[in-house]
Design a protein around this motif. Structure first.
Motif, PDB file in Angstrom:
ATOM      1  N   ILE A  43       0.838  -1.201   0.000  1.00  0.00           N
ATOM      2  CA  ILE A  43       0.000   0.000   0.000  1.00  0.00           C
ATOM      3  C   ILE A  43       0.873   1.250   0.000  1.00  0.00           C
ATOM      4  O   ILE A  43       0.648   2.197  -0.770  1.00  0.00           O
ATOM      5  CB  ILE A  43      -0.944   0.000   1.213  1.00  0.00           C
ATOM      6  N   ARG A  44       1.887   1.263   0.851  1.00  0.00           N
ATOM      7  CA  ARG A  44       2.763   2.443   0.956  1.00  0.00           C
ATOM      8  C   ARG A  44       3.515   2.713  -0.349  1.00  0.00           C
ATOM      9  O   ARG A  44       3.772   3.870  -0.699  1.00  0.00           O
ATOM     10  CB  ARG A  44       3.765   2.248   2.090  1.00  0.00           C
ATOM     11  N   ARG A  45       3.882   1.670  -1.077  1.00  0.00           N
ATOM     12  CA  ARG A  45       4.715   1.830  -2.267  1.00  0.00           C
ATOM     13  C   ARG A  45       3.909   1.951  -3.554  1.00  0.00           C
ATOM     14  O   ARG A  45       4.483   2.121  -4.631  1.00  0.00           O
ATOM     15  CB  ARG A  45       5.701   0.663  -2.362  1.00  0.00           C
ATOM     16  N   SER A  46       2.591   1.846  -3.448  1.00  0.00           N
ATOM     17  CA  SER A  46       1.760   1.987  -4.634  1.00  0.00           C
ATOM     18  C   SER A  46       1.815   3.429  -5.157  1.00  0.00           C
ATOM     19  O   SER A  46       1.815   4.394  -4.385  1.00  0.00           O
ATOM     20  CB  SER A  46       0.313   1.611  -4.312  1.00  0.00           C
ATOM     21  N   HIS A  47       1.827   3.591  -6.484  1.00  0.00           N
ATOM     22  CA  HIS A  47       1.835   4.915  -7.109  1.00  0.00           C
ATOM     23  C   HIS A  47       0.432   5.369  -7.479  1.00  0.00           C
ATOM     24  O   HIS A  47       0.271   6.435  -8.077  1.00  0.00           O
ATOM     25  CB  HIS A  47       2.724   4.899  -8.356  1.00  0.00           C
ATOM     26  N   ASN A  48      -0.578   4.571  -7.148  1.00  0.00           N
ATOM     27  CA  ASN A  48      -1.949   4.983  -7.429  1.00  0.00           C
ATOM     28  C   ASN A  48      -2.271   6.248  -6.624  1.00  0.00           C
ATOM     29  O   ASN A  48      -1.951   6.325  -5.434  1.00  0.00           O
ATOM     30  CB  ASN A  48      -2.910   3.853  -7.062  1.00  0.00           C
ATOM     31  N   PRO A  49      -2.899   7.243  -7.230  1.00  0.00           N
ATOM     32  CA  PRO A  49      -3.124   8.518  -6.525  1.00  0.00           C
ATOM     33  C   PRO A  49      -4.144   8.463  -5.395  1.00  0.00           C
ATOM     34  O   PRO A  49      -4.100   9.303  -4.478  1.00  0.00           O
ATOM     35  CB  PRO A  49      -3.607   9.448  -7.647  1.00  0.00           C
ATOM     36  N   SER A  50      -5.072   7.510  -5.412  1.00  0.00           N
ATOM     37  CA  SER A  50      -6.107   7.460  -4.378  1.00  0.00           C
ATOM     38  C   SER A  50      -5.831   6.344  -3.373  1.00  0.00           C
ATOM     39  O   SER A  50      -5.186   5.347  -3.694  1.00  0.00           O
ATOM     40  CB  SER A  50      -7.486   7.236  -5.000  1.00  0.00           C
ATOM     41  N   LEU A  51      -6.343   6.539  -2.146  1.00  0.00           N
ATOM     42  CA  LEU A  51      -6.148   5.527  -1.114  1.00  0.00           C
ATOM     43  C   LEU A  51      -6.794   4.207  -1.515  1.00  0.00           C
ATOM     44  O   LEU A  51      -6.167   3.140  -1.392  1.00  0.00           O
ATOM     45  CB  LEU A  51      -6.737   6.009   0.215  1.00  0.00           C
ATOM     46  N   MET A  52      -8.036   4.252  -2.003  1.00  0.00           N
ATOM     47  CA  MET A  52      -8.696   3.009  -2.387  1.00  0.00           C
ATOM     48  C   MET A  52      -7.999   2.360  -3.571  1.00  0.00           C
ATOM     49  O   MET A  52      -7.937   1.131  -3.671  1.00  0.00           O
ATOM     50  CB  MET A  52     -10.168   3.269  -2.718  1.00  0.00           C
ATOM     51  N   LYS A  82      -4.770   2.444  -4.086  1.00  0.00           N
ATOM     52  CA  LYS A  82      -3.593   1.789  -3.508  1.00  0.00           C
ATOM     53  C   LYS A  82      -3.968   0.457  -2.856  1.00  0.00           C
ATOM     54  O   LYS A  82      -3.290  -0.564  -3.036  1.00  0.00           O
ATOM     55  CB  LYS A  82      -2.956   2.704  -2.452  1.00  0.00           C
ATOM     56  N   ILE A  83      -5.070   0.470  -2.093  1.00  0.00           N
ATOM     57  CA  ILE A  83      -5.480  -0.737  -1.384  1.00  0.00           C
ATOM     58  C   ILE A  83      -5.916  -1.824  -2.372  1.00  0.00           C
ATOM     59  O   ILE A  83      -5.531  -2.989  -2.230  1.00  0.00           O
ATOM     60  CB  ILE A  83      -6.625  -0.402  -0.398  1.00  0.00           C
ATOM     61  N   LYS A  84      -6.698  -1.444  -3.386  1.00  0.00           N
ATOM     62  CA  LYS A  84      -7.134  -2.430  -4.377  1.00  0.00           C
ATOM     63  C   LYS A  84      -5.951  -3.010  -5.138  1.00  0.00           C
ATOM     64  O   LYS A  84      -5.903  -4.217  -5.417  1.00  0.00           O
ATOM     65  CB  LYS A  84      -8.120  -1.794  -5.351  1.00  0.00           C
ATOM     66  N   GLU A  85      -4.986  -2.168  -5.482  1.00  0.00           N
ATOM     67  CA  GLU A  85      -3.795  -2.645  -6.179  1.00  0.00           C
ATOM     68  C   GLU A  85      -3.023  -3.631  -5.319  1.00  0.00           C
ATOM     69  O   GLU A  85      -2.578  -4.684  -5.790  1.00  0.00           O
ATOM     70  CB  GLU A  85      -2.902  -1.460  -6.539  1.00  0.00           C
ATOM     71  N   ALA A  86      -2.877  -3.310  -4.034  1.00  0.00           N
ATOM     72  CA  ALA A  86      -2.149  -4.195  -3.110  1.00  0.00           C
ATOM     73  C   ALA A  86      -2.890  -5.520  -2.941  1.00  0.00           C
ATOM     74  O   ALA A  86      -2.272  -6.593  -2.952  1.00  0.00           O
ATOM     75  CB  ALA A  86      -1.967  -3.508  -1.762  1.00  0.00           C
ATOM     76  N   LEU A  87      -4.204  -5.455  -2.795  1.00  0.00           N
ATOM     77  CA  LEU A  87      -4.985  -6.674  -2.606  1.00  0.00           C
ATOM     78  C   LEU A  87      -4.938  -7.578  -3.830  1.00  0.00           C
ATOM     79  O   LEU A  87      -5.016  -8.802  -3.712  1.00  0.00           O
ATOM     80  CB  LEU A  87      -6.440  -6.320  -2.292  1.00  0.00           C
ATOM     81  N   SER A  88      -4.803  -6.986  -5.000  1.00  0.00           N
ATOM     82  CA  SER A  88      -4.731  -7.789  -6.223  1.00  0.00           C
ATOM     83  C   SER A  88      -3.392  -8.499  -6.362  1.00  0.00           C
ATOM     84  O   SER A  88      -3.270  -9.448  -7.143  1.00  0.00           O
ATOM     85  CB  SER A  88      -4.975  -6.901  -7.443  1.00  0.00           C
ATOM     86  N   LEU A  89      -2.395  -8.071  -5.602  1.00  0.00           N
ATOM     87  CA  LEU A  89      -1.058  -8.671  -5.686  1.00  0.00           C
ATOM     88  C   LEU A  89      -0.855  -9.809  -4.690  1.00  0.00           C
ATOM     89  O   LEU A  89      -0.094 -10.736  -4.944  1.00  0.00           O
ATOM     90  CB  LEU A  89       0.016  -7.597  -5.464  1.00  0.00           C
ATOM     91  N   VAL A  90      -1.525  -9.745  -3.536  1.00  0.00           N
ATOM     92  CA  VAL A  90      -1.361 -10.805  -2.537  1.00  0.00           C
ATOM     93  C   VAL A  90      -2.257 -11.986  -2.893  1.00  0.00           C
ATOM     94  O   VAL A  90      -3.378 -11.804  -3.373  1.00  0.00           O
ATOM     95  CB  VAL A  90      -1.671 -10.295  -1.108  1.00  0.00           C
TER      96      VAL A  90
END
Length: 391
Positions: free
Chosen positions: A41-50, A52-60
Motif C-alpha cells: 500500500i505504501r509503495r503503490s503509485h496509485n493517486p487514491s487511497l482506495m 492503492k489498497i485495491k492494487e495491493a490486494l490484487s497482488l497478494v
C-alpha cells in the motif's frame, strides 16, 4: 500515511513478494506475512487511497481477511475465495463493527448485518457503510475447518450455524459407522455438537466420559511433540464411573498428528472402557493447508503417511471411522452453486482451489517422493489449473 492492520490467514506468495519489496528497498521489522500488504500500500503509485489498497490486494495471494484502520475510516477486505469468514455488524448507537465470528456481535450487543463476499471490500466512515470489490474473479471456498474445529458453535458462517452443522456431521457419521457400541463420548469442547448428532442418530446414550481442563491451549498448534503430549495429559481426564465396562464411541472433530487421539484412547481404556471406537467428524486430514492453518507439511499428518488401519493401530483404537467428504459437504449445507458446496476440502482430497505459488514446488516434490501414495493422488494434483502433467 499511518494505519493499523489486522490479518487472519496466510499468503501463498509471501516469500516472492517480500523478496521483490526488499529488492526495492523495503525494510521488514517482523517475519509475519501481514506486513507485506502494508508495504504494498505504501509503495503503490496509485493517486487514491482506495486505488492503492485495491492494487495491493490484487497482488497478494492465498487466504486473507484484512482490517485496516485509518484516522477517519475502517476498511475490511476478503480474499477472492473467502477462505476466512468476516462479518459486519451494527451497534444500537449506530456504530459499525467487523468480526471474524458472528458470536462476537452478541457479546457486545451488536446486530449482524451480513458476511463479506469473496473479493469484497467494505469501507466504514462517517458516511456509513460502502461496499466495493477489487476483483471479479471470485469463487467461494470457505475453509471447511472453520465448521469442523475453529469457529465457536454459536457463530453463523454464510447462513449456517456452526453447532447445527456439527450436529449434522455427527448424525451422518453415525450413518457411516459400522460397529456395535454402548455409549457415545464427545471429546470436549469442539466435538460435543458432533457427539450429540451421533447419539441422536444412533440411539446411543450421549455420556460425559471426558472432562476438560478449561485453562489449557489447543494442543495441535503447540510447537513440539513433547509439548503437545504434555498438553493432552493436562487437558483431559476420563470419567471411570461413566466408561467402565462400556464399549465407547469416542467422537472427535479431526486427527492431525495422532498425539491427542492416542492419549484419549489410552485414558478411556485405563478408566475401564472395554472397547474404544474412534469416530471422526471430518474426513482424513491427509494434505496440508496453505491458507491459514498451521499445517504446511505432509510429514506431520498421520493420515498422509498411514492407512486407516495403520492409524487405528497407532492410536490404539478398536476401530476408526472418518466422515466421508460427501457427508461433510452435505452436512454443512451452504446454499451455493460453488464447487464442493462452497467449501475448501483440499486438506482431504488434495485438490486446492487456487495455485500454491511459493509452496507449489515443495508440495509437488513431496507428493512425488512419497512412494506409498498411488498415481491417482498425483492425478489430483495435475488437474489443478496451469499445472503440466509431466510425471
Amino acid at each position: 500515511m499511518q494505519f493499523g492492520l489486522a490479518h487472519n490467514g496466510n499468503l501463498t506468495n509471501a516469500a516472492s513478494l517480500k523478496k521483490e519489496l526488499e529488492d526495492r528497498g523495503a525494510i521488514f521489522s517482523a517475519t509475519s506475512d501481514s506486513e507485506i500488504l502494508a508495504h504494498l500500500i505504501r509503495r503503490s503509485h496509485n493517486p487514491s487511497l482506495m486505488g492503492k489498497i485495491k492494487e495491493a490486494l490484487s497482488l497478494v495471494k492465498g487466504g486473507f481477511a484484512y482490517i485496516l484502520i485509518f484516522e477517519d475510516k475502517l476498511i475490511a477486505a476478503l480474499d477472492p475465495n473467502g477462505f476466512r469468514p468476516l462479518s459486519i455488524g451494527k451497534m444500537a448507537n449506530g456504530a459499525v463493527v467487523v468480526s471474524s465470528e458472528t458470536c462476537a456481535f452478541e457479546v457486545i450487543g451488536a446486530e449482524w448485518i451480513r458476511d463479506l463476499k469473496p473479493g469484497e471490500i467494505v469501507i466504514i466512515d462517517d458516511k456509513g457503510i460502502q461496499y466495493d470489490s477489487y476483483t471479479d474473479d471470485t469463487q467461494l471456498a470457505i475453509c471447511s475447518m472453520e465448521y469442523i474445529y475453529f469457529a465457536r458453535p454459536d457463530s453463523n458462517i454464510h447462513g449456517v450455524n456452526v453447532h447445527t452443522a456439527r450436529k449434522r456431521m455427527g448424525a451422518q457419521l453415525a450413518r457411516e459407522f459400522k460397529h456395535e457400541a454402548d455409549i457415545v463420548v464427545g471429546v470436549p469442547n469442539s466435538s460435543l455438537s458432533a457427539a450429540m448428532g451421533f447419539a441422536e442418530e444412533s440411539g446411543l446414550p450421549n455420556e460425559m466420559g471426558l472432562i476438560k481442563n478449561q485453562y489449557t491451549q489447543r494442543t495441535f498448534i503447540q510447537p513440539t511433540q513433547e509439548l503437545r503430549e504434555q498438553g493432552v495429559r493436562m487437558k483431559l481426564s476420563a470419567v471411570s464411573g461413566v466408561v467402565k465396562g462400556k464399549r465407547v464411541v469416542m467422537v472427535d472433530d479431526s486427527i492431525v498428528r495422532g498425539t491427542t487421539s492416542r492419549r484419549i484412547v489410552q485414558l478411556l481404556k485405563e478408566a475401564g472402557a472395554t472397547e474404544v471406537h474412534v469416530a471422526i467428524g471430518s474426513p482424513a486430514l491427509a494434505y496440508p493447508c496453505f491458507y491459514g492453518i498451521d499445517i504446511q507439511t505432509r510429514q506431520e499428518l498421520i493420515a498422509a503417511n498411514h492407512t486407516v488401519e495403520e492409524t487405528r493401530q497407532i492410536i490404539g483404537a478398536d476401530s476408526l471411522t472418518y466422515l466421508s467428504v460427501e457427508g461433510l459437504i452435505d452436512s454443512i449445507g451452504i446454499e451455493t452453486d460453488a464447487p464442493n458446496g462452497g467449501l475448501c476440502v483440499a486438506y482431504f482430497d488434495g485438490d486446492y482451489p487456487t495455485p500454491l505459488y511459493d509452496y507449489e514446488e515443495d508440495y509437488r516434490r513431496s507428493l512425488e517422493e512419497k512412494t506409498s501414495f498411488t498415481s491417482s493422488r498425483l492425478k489430483i494434483l495435475h488437474k489443478r489449473k496451469g499445472l503440466k502433467n509431466d510425471k
